[in-house]
Design a protein around this motif. Structure first.
Motif, PDB file in Angstrom:
ATOM      1  N   HIS A 176       5.846 -21.351  -4.382  1.00 48.53           N
ATOM      2  CA  HIS A 176       6.011 -21.650  -5.733  1.00 48.53           C
ATOM      3  C   HIS A 176       6.331 -22.908  -6.133  1.00 48.53           C
ATOM      4  O   HIS A 176       6.683 -23.283  -7.194  1.00 48.53           O
ATOM      5  N   GLY A 177       6.188 -23.946  -5.278  1.00 49.55           N
ATOM      6  CA  GLY A 177       6.560 -25.458  -5.191  1.00 49.55           C
ATOM      7  C   GLY A 177       6.043 -25.979  -6.589  1.00 49.55           C
ATOM      8  O   GLY A 177       6.536 -26.643  -7.334  1.00 49.55           O
ATOM      9  N   ARG A 178       4.536 -25.684  -6.918  1.00 51.91           N
ATOM     10  CA  ARG A 178       3.804 -26.410  -7.893  1.00 51.91           C
ATOM     11  C   ARG A 178       4.503 -25.957  -9.275  1.00 51.91           C
ATOM     12  O   ARG A 178       4.569 -26.543 -10.461  1.00 51.91           O
ATOM     13  N   THR A 179       4.393 -24.585  -9.347  1.00 51.91           N
ATOM     14  CA  THR A 179       5.005 -23.945 -10.570  1.00 51.91           C
ATOM     15  C   THR A 179       6.421 -24.428 -10.943  1.00 51.91           C
ATOM     16  O   THR A 179       6.930 -24.813 -11.935  1.00 51.91           O
ATOM     17  N   ILE A 180       7.410 -24.530  -9.772  1.00 53.25           N
ATOM     18  CA  ILE A 180       8.720 -25.029 -10.251  1.00 53.25           C
ATOM     19  C   ILE A 180       8.521 -26.402 -10.576  1.00 53.25           C
ATOM     20  O   ILE A 180       9.386 -26.871 -11.253  1.00 53.25           O
ATOM     21  N   GLN A 181       7.750 -27.408  -9.965  1.00 59.58           N
ATOM     22  CA  GLN A 181       7.684 -28.650 -10.405  1.00 59.58           C
ATOM     23  C   GLN A 181       7.183 -28.858 -11.813  1.00 59.58           C
ATOM     24  O   GLN A 181       7.742 -29.673 -12.765  1.00 59.58           O
ATOM     25  N   ARG A 182       6.133 -27.965 -12.147  1.00 57.76           N
ATOM     26  CA  ARG A 182       5.750 -28.142 -13.762  1.00 57.76           C
ATOM     27  C   ARG A 182       6.810 -27.509 -14.459  1.00 57.76           C
ATOM     28  O   ARG A 182       7.130 -28.088 -15.749  1.00 57.76           O
ATOM     29  N   THR A 183       7.407 -26.581 -14.089  1.00 57.99           N
ATOM     30  CA  THR A 183       8.513 -25.939 -15.161  1.00 57.99           C
ATOM     31  C   THR A 183       9.632 -26.919 -15.250  1.00 57.99           C
ATOM     32  O   THR A 183      10.298 -27.121 -16.432  1.00 57.99           O
ATOM     33  N   LEU A 184      10.110 -27.549 -14.043  1.00 59.97           N
ATOM     34  CA  LEU A 184      11.248 -28.446 -14.222  1.00 59.97           C
ATOM     35  C   LEU A 184      10.987 -29.692 -15.213  1.00 59.97           C
ATOM     36  O   LEU A 184      11.924 -29.990 -15.830  1.00 59.97           O
ATOM     37  N   ARG A 185       9.868 -30.189 -15.027  1.00 62.22           N
ATOM     38  CA  ARG A 185       9.288 -31.473 -16.029  1.00 62.22           C
ATOM     39  C   ARG A 185       9.367 -30.975 -17.353  1.00 62.22           C
ATOM     40  O   ARG A 185      10.012 -31.885 -18.159  1.00 62.22           O
ATOM     41  N   ALA A 186       8.782 -29.756 -17.412  1.00 57.27           N
ATOM     42  CA  ALA A 186       8.719 -29.341 -19.170  1.00 57.27           C
ATOM     43  C   ALA A 186      10.057 -29.267 -19.464  1.00 57.27           C
ATOM     44  O   ALA A 186      10.348 -29.449 -20.733  1.00 57.27           O
ATOM     45  N   CYS A 187      10.890 -28.543 -18.787  1.00 62.63           N
ATOM     46  CA  CYS A 187      12.311 -28.434 -19.177  1.00 62.63           C
ATOM     47  C   CYS A 187      13.040 -29.566 -19.384  1.00 62.63           C
ATOM     48  O   CYS A 187      14.006 -29.807 -20.287  1.00 62.63           O
ATOM     49  N   ALA A 188      12.943 -30.619 -18.533  1.00 61.00           N
ATOM     50  CA  ALA A 188      13.769 -31.928 -18.809  1.00 61.00           C
ATOM     51  C   ALA A 188      13.442 -32.646 -19.667  1.00 61.00           C
ATOM     52  O   ALA A 188      14.220 -33.143 -20.535  1.00 61.00           O
ATOM     53  N   LEU A 189      12.137 -32.613 -19.990  1.00 59.09           N
ATOM     54  CA  LEU A 189      11.571 -33.513 -21.242  1.00 59.09           C
ATOM     55  C   LEU A 189      12.048 -32.849 -22.474  1.00 59.09           C
ATOM     56  O   LEU A 189      12.304 -33.481 -23.503  1.00 59.09           O
ATOM     57  N   ALA A 190      12.020 -31.482 -22.578  1.00 61.23           N
ATOM     58  CA  ALA A 190      12.414 -30.978 -23.665  1.00 61.23           C
ATOM     59  C   ALA A 190      14.071 -31.052 -23.957  1.00 61.23           C
ATOM     60  O   ALA A 190      14.663 -31.158 -24.942  1.00 61.23           O
TER      61      ALA A 190
END
Length: 262
Positions: A176-190
């Motif tokens: 699930h690495g790619r999903t995790i990184q996309r989700t982390l980035r979106a969460c961090a910017l918000a």
């Protein structure tokens, strides 16, 4: 002076500003406790082994909320309603960070994707919480009234952050690495935008309570905007990197009680 220590000391020394600070903190912690409790109850079959750790996380958050309320009681103060503009958890939900409360109120089991969203949300927000508590521990860890509470909460936040790193790395290894990184980035910017908005709202209210001058309030607001600009440019990356923590299984076992506060 506008150092973190001098600012917090000023808030601490005034009953109304201290009451607002503790009320905001208690409200956020209680909300986190409820969210984690529901996620533990709805964990999918393949992640049931994670449920006790999620429940431990929620129990810690509940404990922190009770500690802040106990600090108010020690001074003979009652909590005040949390102003909407300062409600960090509510504003994060409105920006789509984490799992929606409507989802958590249902009885439908979560998916692995939901667990990833929960852990990414926790990874980002626990980074913020751990940094803030380390700052308070550095300046007020030996304070006669606050020191014990600050040290206890700071230690818990460090454990929560370690747990998020370990569980996200486990899921990344499972594909699930790619999903995790996309989700982390979106969460961090918000999150960094919400943190800016909440910080401005809290400082504005503190300024009115404490009678700050316009110049001082403007300087503090400029500092908040400067931090946000840095985080928007590069600082968000510290919230999205994953490293195996030195302490493994940081949330294994029962929550550590705090009888002297609760």
């Amino acid at each position: 002076m506008l150092s973190p220590r001098s600012l917090f000391q000023e808030i601490l020394d005034h009953d109304e500003s201290f009451r607002l600070f503790c009320s905001i903190a208690a409200g956020g912690e209680a909300q986190g406790g409820w969210e984690n409790g529901r996620i533990a109850a709805l964990a999918p079959a393949g992640e049931r082994a994670l449920a006790p750790r999620i429940a431990r996380h929620g129990a810690d958050e509940d404990k922190h909320g009770r500690i802040f309320l106990a600090l108010l009681r020690r001074r003979g103060l009652e909590p005040v309603p949390v102003p909407p503009a300062t409600d960090y958890t509510m504003l994060l939900e409105r920006r789509g960070v984490g799992l929606a409360h409507d989802r958590l109120r249902s009885d439908e089991p979560l998916t692995v994707r939901d667990i990833i969203v929960y852990l990414a949300h926790s990874r980002v927000t626990e980074q913020r919480a751990a940094e803030q508590m380390r700052l308070l521990r550095r300046h007020f860890g030996d304070h006669p009234d606050l020191g014990r509470a600050v040290r206890m909460i700071a230690a818990d936040e460090d454990r929560h952050l370690a747990y998020c790193h370990e569980e996200l790395l486990r899921l990344a290894a499972a594909g699930h690495g790619r999903t995790i990184q996309r989700t982390l980035r979106a969460c961090a910017l918000a999150e960094i935008r919400v943190h800016r908005d909440v910080s401005l709202a809290v400082m504005a209210r503190m300024g009115r309570v404490l009678g700050w001058s316009r110049a001082r309030s403007a300087l503090l607001a400029a500092g908040i905007h400067a931090v946000h600009a840095y985080e928007r440019l590069a600082g968000w990356r510290r919230m999205t990197t994953l490293e195996m923590p030195e302490r493994r299984d940081a949330l294994g076992g029962p929550a550590v009680p705090a009888p002297e506060f609760v």
